[in-house]
Design an enzyme around this catalytic site. Structure first.
Site, short mmCIF file in Angstrom:
data_model
loop_
_atom_site.label_atom_id
_atom_site.label_comp_id
_atom_site.label_asym_id
_atom_site.label_seq_id
_atom_site.Cartn_x
_atom_site.Cartn_y
_atom_site.Cartn_z
N CYS A 32 0.83 -1.21 0.00
CA CYS A 32 0.00 0.00 0.00
C CYS A 32 0.87 1.27 0.00
O CYS A 32 1.41 1.63 1.05
CB CYS A 32 -0.90 -0.06 1.23
SG CYS A 32 -1.73 1.48 1.65
N CYS A 35 0.07 3.89 2.63
CA CYS A 35 0.48 3.44 3.97
C CYS A 35 1.94 3.79 4.21
O CYS A 35 2.30 4.28 5.27
CB CYS A 35 0.28 1.93 4.11
SG CYS A 35 -1.43 1.39 3.90
#
Length: 107
Positions: A32, A35
């Site tokens: 991600c 993230c």
């Protein structure tokens, strides 16, 4: 992942639900990009609020039990827990200032 401690399905109850402080959990994944973008923000927040707020990460791929229990579908998802209860959920990367504003009533 980011220098912020990781929690797992095995220790989530002890580390998050049983914590004496409010806890910010980032539900994250290695794949991600947003993230990874949040890593310095979380590190900064954890350092600045040490003793007032616990900041941890949970890898959703490695910990499906907790991820499913809290119905986390998008990464990153941030959840604030206090006294064993989820207070708030926020989805998506955000600037540190915005995250601090969203946590103001907890700190």
């Amino acid at each position: 992942m980011s220098g912020v401690p990781e929690v797992t399905d095995a220790d989530f109850a002890e580390e998050v639900l049983g914590a004496g402080l409010p806890v910010l959990v980032e539900f994250t994944a290695d794949w991600c990009p947003p993230c990874r973008q949040m890593a310095p923000v979380l590190r900064s927040l954890a350092e600045a609020e040490q003793g007032r707020l616990k900041v941890v990460q949970l890898n959703v791929d490695a910990n499906p039990e907790t991820t499913n229990a809290y119905k986390v579908l998008s990464m990153p998802t941030f959840m604030v827990f206090q006294d064993g209860e989820p207070l708030r959920s926020m989805v998506g990367a955000r600037a540190e200032r915005r995250l601090r504003e969203e946590l103001r009533d907890v700190l």
